[in-house]
Design an enzyme around this catalytic site. Sequence first.
Site, PDB file in Angstrom:
ATOM      1  N   HIS A   1       9.302  -3.364   3.444  1.00  0.00           N
ATOM      2  CA  HIS A   1       8.856  -3.576   2.060  1.00  0.00           C
ATOM      3  C   HIS A   1      10.067  -3.876   1.159  1.00  0.00           C
ATOM      4  O   HIS A   1       9.997  -4.714   0.269  1.00  0.00           O
ATOM      5  CB  HIS A   1       8.172  -2.318   1.513  1.00  0.00           C
ATOM      6  CG  HIS A   1       6.917  -1.921   2.219  1.00  0.00           C
ATOM      7  ND1 HIS A   1       6.813  -0.768   2.958  1.00  0.00           N
ATOM      8  CD2 HIS A   1       5.699  -2.515   2.299  1.00  0.00           C
ATOM      9  CE1 HIS A   1       5.585  -0.661   3.445  1.00  0.00           C
ATOM     10  NE2 HIS A   1       4.896  -1.709   3.078  1.00  0.00           N
TER      11      HIS A   1
ATOM     12  N   MET B   1       0.856  -1.200   0.000  1.00  0.00           N
ATOM     13  CA  MET B   1       0.000   0.000   0.000  1.00  0.00           C
ATOM     14  C   MET B   1       0.890   1.247   0.000  1.00  0.00           C
ATOM     15  O   MET B   1       0.429   2.341   0.363  1.00  0.00           O
ATOM     16  CB  MET B   1      -0.930  -0.002   1.207  1.00  0.00           C
ATOM     17  CG  MET B   1      -1.897  -1.192   1.184  1.00  0.00           C
ATOM     18  SD  MET B   1      -3.424  -0.890   2.078  1.00  0.00           S
ATOM     19  CE  MET B   1      -2.809  -0.665   3.729  1.00  0.00           C
ATOM     20  N   GLY B   2       2.171   1.104  -0.386  1.00  0.00           N
ATOM     21  CA  GLY B   2       3.058   2.264  -0.457  1.00  0.00           C
ATOM     22  C   GLY B   2       3.578   2.672   0.903  1.00  0.00           C
ATOM     23  O   GLY B   2       3.558   1.880   1.846  1.00  0.00           O
TER      24      GLY B   2
END
Length: 284
Positions: A38, A31-32
Amino acid sequence: MPEILTTVEAMRRWRKSRMSASQSVALVPTMGALHSGHLALVKEALCRADRVVVSIFVNPLQFGPNEDLSRYPRTWDEDLSRLEELGAHAMFFPSESEMYPNGPSATRVEVMPMSSVLCGRVRPTHFQGVTTVVAKLLNIVSPDWAVFGEKDWQQLTIIRQMVEDLNFPTEIVGVPTVREESGLAMSSRNWYLSEGERDRAAAIFQGLQAAKARYASGERRKSAIRAAVEEVLATAAIEPEYVEVVHPRTLEESAELLQGPVLVAVAAPVGRARLIDNIMLSKT
Ligand code: AMP
């Protein structure tokens, strides 16, 4: 610079040309607001596949009515430069109307009963939103691998179950949790924490480690393992939403006398953030 693809059609075309070139593809759904957690997933994907696509989509379906959809951090420019540095090949960055052209889609994918336990008790529609969007992403990208973090253990387990049950031809890969120096699991929601709250939040991992130490010294009572976590949380004035001891694959609550695979999972509010973490006590 990663190729930026904003439509389903462009994403499919990109995938098709990789296929023609006999290149394997790994997908990293996010989701950024990308952080080192990440990036570890992207690195794992780069090790496995010829080409890596990272999706960035803040999925409204997985947020409840009173949750943080509107204030969820959005840092797209920084995300893009991080992905460029790492050497990711493509970024799938669809709009909400591209992903849900008919509004919140009528078709939902739901894995039960796993989606109703742990975080699912307080967030009853959350995992249905996750599995619906991940099913869509797997159908759009058709990756050989899709990479997820173990920090969101329940999510990873539910997605594995969905892929098995619905015969998706994608291998699901789990990556260990990346942590701050304090032990706090990295999360986009750590953005909401003040410095003092960040220090307090480290007690979540310390509590999990205390549970691990008790288990390692031979403790097999579930209640004592939970108490080990709760005692440490109390020292940081953290009142957990839950501290649960479960089977890591089925997510079923363990019996009082622990046997076989055991995972401890915690959710706790700290300041404006709702944080989750987990630790494996025994894989077998
Ligand atoms: P999110 O953007 O929060 O939806 O997360 C996207 C992916 O990154 C999910 O598979 C998460 O489990 C994973 N992830 C988030 N934080 C971490 C972390 N600290 N370590 C490893 N993976 C993570």
